[in-house]
Design an enzyme around this catalytic site. Structure first.
Site, short mmCIF file in Angstrom:
data_model
loop_
_atom_site.label_atom_id
_atom_site.label_comp_id
_atom_site.label_asym_id
_atom_site.label_seq_id
_atom_site.Cartn_x
_atom_site.Cartn_y
_atom_site.Cartn_z
N GLY A 15 0.87 3.41 -0.47
CA GLY A 15 2.13 2.68 -0.49
C GLY A 15 3.06 3.14 0.61
O GLY A 15 3.80 2.33 1.21
N ASP A 23 6.55 11.72 -8.67
CA ASP A 23 5.08 11.78 -8.64
C ASP A 23 4.52 12.87 -9.56
O ASP A 23 3.31 12.93 -9.79
CB ASP A 23 4.59 12.03 -7.20
CG ASP A 23 4.91 10.87 -6.27
OD1 ASP A 23 5.19 9.75 -6.77
OD2 ASP A 23 4.88 11.08 -5.04
N ARG A 35 -3.08 10.93 -9.03
CA ARG A 35 -2.22 11.80 -9.86
C ARG A 35 -2.71 11.81 -11.32
O ARG A 35 -2.60 12.84 -12.00
CB ARG A 35 -0.77 11.32 -9.82
CG ARG A 35 -0.21 11.14 -8.41
CD ARG A 35 0.60 12.29 -7.91
NE ARG A 35 1.05 12.01 -6.56
CZ ARG A 35 1.02 12.85 -5.53
NH1 ARG A 35 0.56 14.08 -5.68
NH2 ARG A 35 1.46 12.51 -4.34
#
Ligand SMILES: O=C(O)C1=C[C@@H](OP(=O)(O)O)[C@@H](O)[C@H](O)C1
Ligand SMILES: C=C(OP(=O)(O)O)C(=O)O
Length: 428
Positions: free
Chosen positions: A94, A315, A389
């Site tokens: 992204g 994140d 993640r």
């Protein structure tokens, strides 16, 4: 590829984590626009940053890999990028897509930006709308809200943009377009997001102004090549910080981690939960503060995380949820709707995958509610949803479970933390 993660008694020793992903992307992009040769050390050789290299090479920029983590970028200058004769494919990244759209908005040529299935679902209107307002022609699915996006840039006018989201990708895209616009271009955010773009633009000699809540640049400002030393990524360190915080008897030193205050929410929250974290050897490298982090296990308690804290640890929320399962009481994460538009819907995927370990996790409309103090069960078969993640957060859950867990599509980890499995093996 499946990865089986065995429980660990504790983690200990000294480690380093790979380079910061946000800073690595920017080093390549700003080096590409600069006059002169930029040296980058500590570059993250993760799939996302390699996508950035690939896209800028397609626009004629000479980028040499001197080693895995060292680059020499020969800048094309502010107006030297060339029209690519193929798609610009950002893979899963992204950051590459949105920051590069800002740069492409100012180029007098046509190109098409695309990426993997996740990228083609992620919202791009947040950058294509303000970039159109500045004068770029952009088209794509759903009226330019979804990639693939076709861009024909040039002739931009500066705007002052009130961003509806606290997003460094949005802020950076507009500021980068602002370098090619007439007059001044500014961005105001509801909550401050990471400021690596502002710091690195200054390091390249570009004045960045702060006034009346707007961060702005002036069109035509030249970038001058420089040396970039990329610190270790605190978002990668977060998986190790949580592992050490929840495995009794752990004592881990993570060397050379970036501690930019716009990124250190995870340290503040883990400390508030009761983890023992010390910052040692604090120093400044280039334009970013760094330190060695010593973390020891402690008895954790649940907390509420919301508001301006969220962009400071966005994140890290999947792995923070893992810490919360081991904390006494309830943890609530609110104001975190942005999690829904990451590589996966991280509210849904964190909850679904943690429940496979027997954790009590409730999905909220803007976050998660986790009932802590539960022993996690072994035997889980985790889907990563192709989200790095989620893969690593669930690996940390497996370390503290009472039996091994299997994590599917493990290769997604290479997006931001190549070598994670080996590193975890070395600190057991
Ligand atoms: O600017 C950046 O380097 C990033 C900004 C954040 O995204 P948003 O700007 O969408 O919040 C973050 O989630 C991403 O991993 C990297
Ligand atoms: C959201 C992330 O990255 P990006 O937006 O660059 O895909 C991430 O790394 O967690």
């Amino acid at each position: 590829m499946d990865m089986v993660i065995e429980p660990a008694g504790r983690v200990q020793g000294e480690v380093e984590v790979p380079g910061d992903k946000s800073i690595s992307h920017r080093a390549v992009m700003f080096g590409a626009l600069a006059d002169g040769v930029t040296h980058v050390r500590g570059f993250l050789p993760g799939a996302d940053c390699l996508s950035t290299i690939d896209c800028f090479r397609k626009m004629g920029v000479a980028i040499e890999r001197l080693s895995e983590t060292e680059l020499r970028v020969t800048g094309a200058g502010l107006h030297g990028l060339q029209e690519p004769d193929d798609l610009l494919d950002v893979g899963n990244s992204g950051t590459t897509a949105r920051l590069m759209l800002g740069i492409l908005a100012g180029q007098p040529f046509h190109c098409t930006v695309t990426g993997d299935a996740s990228i083609r679902r992620r919202p791009m209107g947040r950058v294509t709308n303000p970039l159109r307002e500045m004068g770029t022609k952009i088209d794509g699915r759903e009226d330019g809200r979804l990639a693939p996006l076709s861009v024909r840039g040039g002739n931009l006018r500066g705007i002052n943009y009130d961003s509806p989201v606290g997003s460094a990708q949005v802020k950076s895209a507009i500021l980068l377009a602002g370098l090619f616009a007439d007059g001044s271009t500014g961005v105001k955010e509801p909550e401050p997001s990471r400021d690596h773009t502002e710091r690195m633009l200054r390091a390249f000699g570009v004045p960045v102004f702060e006034a009346d809540g707007y961060t702005s640049v002036r069109g035509g400002a030249k970038l001058t090549a420089t040396e970039i030393e990329v610190p270790g990524d605190i978002s990668s360190a977060a998986f190790l910080l949580v592992a050490a915080a929840i495995l009794p008897g752990s004592d881990l030193l993570i060397r050379n981690v970036g501690i930019n205050p716009t990124r250190t929410g995870i340290l503040d929250v883990l400390r508030e939960m009761g983890a023992q974290i010390e910052l040692l050897n604090e120093r400044v490298s280039g334009d970013e503060p760094i330190a060695d982090l010593r973390v020891r296990a402690g008895a954790l308690r649940g907390v509420t995380v919301r508001g301006a804290m969220i962009p400071r640890l966005i994140d890290e929320i999947p792995v923070l949820a893992v810490a919360a399962t081991q904390a006494a009481g309830v943890t609530e994460i609110r104001d975190a709707k942005e999690l829904k538009v990451k590589e996966s819907n991280r509210i849904a995927t964190t909850a679904a995958e943690l429940r496979k370990f027997g954790a009590q996790v409730e999905e909220l409309e803007d976050g998660l509610r986790i009932i802590g103090g539960m022993k996690l069960r072994g035997g889980a078969i985790v889907e990563t949803h192709h989200d790095h993640r989620i893969a690593m957060a669930m690996a940390v859950a497996a370390l503290v479970a009472d039996g091994p867990a299997t994590i599917r599509d493990w290769e997604s980890v290479d997006v931001s933390f190549p070598g994670f499995a080996q590193l975890v093996q070395n600190i057991r």
